[in-house]
Design an enzyme around this catalytic site. Structure first.
Site, PDB file in Angstrom:
ATOM      1  N   SER A  77       0.808  -1.223   0.000  1.00 32.99           N
ATOM      2  CA  SER A  77       0.000   0.000   0.000  1.00 32.99           C
ATOM      3  C   SER A  77       0.839   1.270   0.000  1.00 32.99           C
ATOM      4  O   SER A  77       0.316   2.356  -0.267  1.00 32.99           O
ATOM      5  CB  SER A  77      -0.945   0.018   1.213  1.00 32.99           C
ATOM      6  OG  SER A  77      -0.217   0.146   2.415  1.00 32.99           O
ATOM      7  N   LYS A 101       0.326   4.427   6.785  1.00 35.58           N
ATOM      8  CA  LYS A 101      -0.341   5.251   5.774  1.00 35.58           C
ATOM      9  C   LYS A 101       0.116   6.706   5.930  1.00 35.58           C
ATOM     10  O   LYS A 101       0.701   7.082   6.941  1.00 35.58           O
ATOM     11  CB  LYS A 101      -1.871   5.183   5.925  1.00 35.58           C
ATOM     12  CG  LYS A 101      -2.481   3.809   5.692  1.00 35.58           C
ATOM     13  CD  LYS A 101      -2.433   3.392   4.249  1.00 35.58           C
ATOM     14  CE  LYS A 101      -3.168   2.069   4.036  1.00 35.58           C
ATOM     15  NZ  LYS A 101      -2.457   0.922   4.665  1.00 35.58           N
TER      16      LYS A 101
END
Length: 207
Positions: A130, A168
């Protein structure tokens, strides 16, 4: 220096403490009692691994002959600026990130890769892709500084609603938070509340 598992670290620290305070090493039974291992064969197995990693030396002809050989290695490591950083295997809600139950092992890390107090640093193994567009790949070790706040654009470790740690990019928006993947094929995560565990300050990749 080769990294130790949590159990190996416990055994090694106990042996070192006994040797330094009493002048002689503990018995296998004493080691087992100290770290909660009932099986002497399990203790012997851990001692064998400590020996193979260069932390201790044993004389098979003597029952208590355990010599700490890594003291000099540790002195050398300090001179070279090496620190042992906890590797977090899981994240438990309501428990500090570096609590003992969260630590899988300790990883030797060059001190120049960190820019803050050693006690505030932990490592998280990256799983998934990710964050590949930020240069963070599956299997990398991210170096994280423990903190509970973040600025927009920071790459952070956050706890999800499923009590799992995720890496993230952080953004605070009106009435919500956005955890943005650095992967154009993935959608952002929107949350009303987010728990920031730390800010990514470095990266270690084993070749």
């Amino acid at each position: 220096m080769t990294e130790l598992t949590k159990r190996q670290s416990e055994i090694y620290e106990y042996i070192k403490t006994v040797v330094h305070t009493k002048g002689y090493p503990p018995s296998v039974r004493e080691i087992g009692e100290a770290v909660g291992l009932a099986s002497s064969s399990t203790v012997h197995g851990h001692l064998s691994r400590l020996e193979s990693k260069g932390y201790i030396r044993r004389d098979p002809t003597k029952p208590r002959a355990i010599e700490i050989v890594s003291d000099q290695l540790e002195e050398n490591a300090e001179m070279e600026g090496t620190i042992h950083v906890p590797v977090i295997g899981k994240v438990t809600a309501g428990v500090p990130i570096t609590a003992v139950e969260n630590i899988e092992e300790y990883f030797p890390l060059p001190e120049h890769l960190t820019s803050t107090h050693n006690s505030d640093i932990f490592i998280l193994n990256v799983v998934g892709d990710s964050m590949i567009e930020a240069g963070i790949l599956d299997g990398d070790k991210v170096i994280v500084r423990s903190q509970t706040i973040a600025e927009n654009g920071d790459i952070i470790v956050a706890m999800t609603e499923d009590d799992e740690a995720t890496v993230k990019r952080f953004y605070k928006e009106k009435h919500r938070y956005r955890l943005q993947p650095e992967n154009s094929t993935m959608d952002p995560i929107y949350l009303e509340q987010v728990t920031v565990l730390g800010k990514v300050v470095g990266l270690f990749r084993e070749l």
